[in-house]
Scaffold this motif. Structure first.
Motif, short mmCIF file in Angstrom:
data_model
loop_
_atom_site.label_atom_id
_atom_site.label_comp_id
_atom_site.label_asym_id
_atom_site.label_seq_id
_atom_site.Cartn_x
_atom_site.Cartn_y
_atom_site.Cartn_z
N ALA A 52 0.82 -1.21 0.00
CA ALA A 52 0.00 0.00 0.00
C ALA A 52 0.85 1.25 0.00
O ALA A 52 0.41 2.32 -0.42
N ALA A 53 2.10 1.14 0.49
CA ALA A 53 3.00 2.28 0.54
C ALA A 53 4.43 1.76 0.61
O ALA A 53 4.68 0.63 1.04
N LEU A 54 5.38 2.59 0.19
CA LEU A 54 6.79 2.26 0.23
C LEU A 54 7.55 3.33 1.00
O LEU A 54 7.24 4.52 0.88
N VAL A 55 8.53 2.88 1.77
CA VAL A 55 9.45 3.81 2.43
C VAL A 55 10.83 3.55 1.83
O VAL A 55 11.46 2.53 2.12
N GLY A 56 11.27 4.45 0.97
CA GLY A 56 12.56 4.28 0.30
C GLY A 56 13.71 4.65 1.22
O GLY A 56 13.68 5.68 1.90
N LEU A 57 14.74 3.80 1.24
CA LEU A 57 15.87 4.01 2.14
C LEU A 57 17.11 4.51 1.42
O LEU A 57 18.16 4.67 2.04
N GLY A 58 17.00 4.77 0.13
CA GLY A 58 18.17 5.11 -0.67
C GLY A 58 18.80 6.44 -0.35
O GLY A 58 19.96 6.68 -0.73
N ARG A 59 18.08 7.37 0.31
CA ARG A 59 18.64 8.69 0.60
C ARG A 59 19.23 8.79 2.00
O ARG A 59 19.65 9.86 2.42
N ILE A 60 19.27 7.69 2.73
CA ILE A 60 19.78 7.72 4.11
C ILE A 60 21.29 7.48 4.06
O ILE A 60 21.76 6.35 3.99
N SER A 61 22.06 8.56 4.07
CA SER A 61 23.50 8.45 3.88
C SER A 61 24.19 7.74 5.04
O SER A 61 25.24 7.10 4.84
N GLU A 62 23.63 7.80 6.25
CA GLU A 62 24.29 7.21 7.42
C GLU A 62 24.38 5.70 7.35
O GLU A 62 25.21 5.10 8.04
N ILE A 63 23.58 5.05 6.51
CA ILE A 63 23.64 3.58 6.43
C ILE A 63 24.28 3.10 5.13
O ILE A 63 24.18 1.93 4.79
N ARG A 64 24.97 3.99 4.43
CA ARG A 64 25.56 3.62 3.15
C ARG A 64 27.08 3.49 3.22
O ARG A 64 27.73 3.27 2.21
N GLY A 65 27.65 3.61 4.42
CA GLY A 65 29.10 3.49 4.56
C GLY A 65 29.45 2.59 5.72
O GLY A 65 28.64 1.79 6.19
N TRP A 66 30.67 2.73 6.21
CA TRP A 66 31.09 1.96 7.38
C TRP A 66 32.13 2.75 8.16
O TRP A 66 32.72 3.71 7.66
N ARG A 67 32.33 2.36 9.42
CA ARG A 67 33.34 2.99 10.26
C ARG A 67 33.85 1.97 11.27
O ARG A 67 33.25 0.91 11.47
N TYR A 68 34.97 2.31 11.91
CA TYR A 68 35.57 1.43 12.91
C TYR A 68 35.00 1.77 14.29
O TYR A 68 34.78 2.94 14.61
#
Length: 299
Positions: A52-68
């Motif tokens: 019925a609806a979609l929540v797109g996650l493609g613009r969430i920059s905090e979950i597109r990388g990695w850190r130590y």
């Protein structure tokens, strides 16, 4: 979407932060989160799902990388297979990079994400046995900024599930700085879905071997007895590579028999039922993969 796909999603929300995405899911309980959409859109196109609806996650920059973080790598759930396959990531977690490079053709690797692999939990997901062997955990984002952390294996086994309004935000992976391998077999030449896969990790600090077998069951399998047996035979203080080839062969057979066991004997005391030919072939495949994975890690 409503023009060309009747009964498809009527609302698409594109949040820019993880907490905004959680809030959107809380406001629309029937909404479905989507990142790469490699599995979701296949389900939609086949008519099995009409969200019925979609929540797109493609613009969430905090979950597109990695850190130590404290001897671990904190991986964003939005990391694509293509990004994890690059050399800088391969130097960090080699087995996960190998699994990402084997995930399929370029269009799949460019779109598919680590979090999608986990949440979809398809038995053939290439990242899953690696995460199981590494004993990774997932950090789940919930309403009002809440966070909780559980083992990936618990999520895949259904011991602990995502609650309404929750999203997988990050994956915490220990950095072992030790040999690790990932191998898979497919039903055809070139990229394809696994018929069997094996991830193997050496942990010299704990003098352990961790192995996970994928695609042969609904979730990755850990042959714990085989792990302990072969770990007891490795010269952790000397040259680990000087393991008798017969041991690596026996390890492969041990792993395969644990993951694809013989049928239980009939309760009436009759003749045991043999494994069907397809299961025998699969067992041989797993044995070969486990043997090669151990050999490569020790080398």
């Amino acid at each position: 979407m409503t023009t060309h796909a009747p009964q498809a999603a009527h609302t698409v929300t594109l949040p820019s932060t993880l907490d905004e995405a959680v809030a959107a899911l809380a406001a629309m309980p029937a909404a479905v989160p989507v990142a790469g959409g490699t599995d979701l859109m296949a389900t939609v196109n086949s008519g099995l799902l009409r969200p019925a609806a979609l929540v797109g996650l493609g613009r969430i920059s905090e979950i597109r990388g990695w850190r130590y973080l404290d001897g671990h790598a904190l991986l964003g759930a939005g990391l694509t297979h293509a990004r994890m396959g690059r050399p800088d990531f391969a130097a960090l977690i080699p087995a996960l990079a190998a699994a990402a490079r084997a995930a399929g053709p370029p269009q799949i690797r460019n779109a598919g994400t680590l979090g999608g692999n986990i949440v979809t939990a398809a038995p053939t997901g290439d990242a899953l046995p690696v995460l199981a062997a590494l004993e990774a955990t997932v950090i789940i984002a919930g309403p009002e900024g809440s966070r909780r952390e559980i083992p990936v294996s618990h999520l895949l086994a259904g011991v602990d599930l995502l609650r309404p309004g929750e999203l997988v935000g990050f994956v915490r992976v220990p950095l072992l700085h030790a040999p690790q391998t990932f191998l898979k077999a497919t039903g055809r030449t070139g990229p394809g879905r696994s018929t069997a896969s094996v991830a193997l990790v050496l942990d010299p600090a704990r003098r352990g071997v961790r192995c996970a077998v994928g695609a042969v069951a609904p979730m990755p399998l850990r042959p714990l007895e085989a792990e302990r047996w072969v770990a007891s035979l490795i010269d952790w203080d000397g040259d680990r590579g000087h393991l008798d080839p017969q041991v690596t062969t026996a390890f492969g057979e041990y792993v395969a028999a644990a993951c694809i066991p013989d049928p239980l004997p009939p309760q009436d005391g009759g003749e045991p039922v043999p494994l069907p030919p397809a299961a025998i072939h699969l067992r041989r495949t797993v044995a070969a993969l486990a043997r090669r994975a151990l050999g490569r890690a020790l080398a």
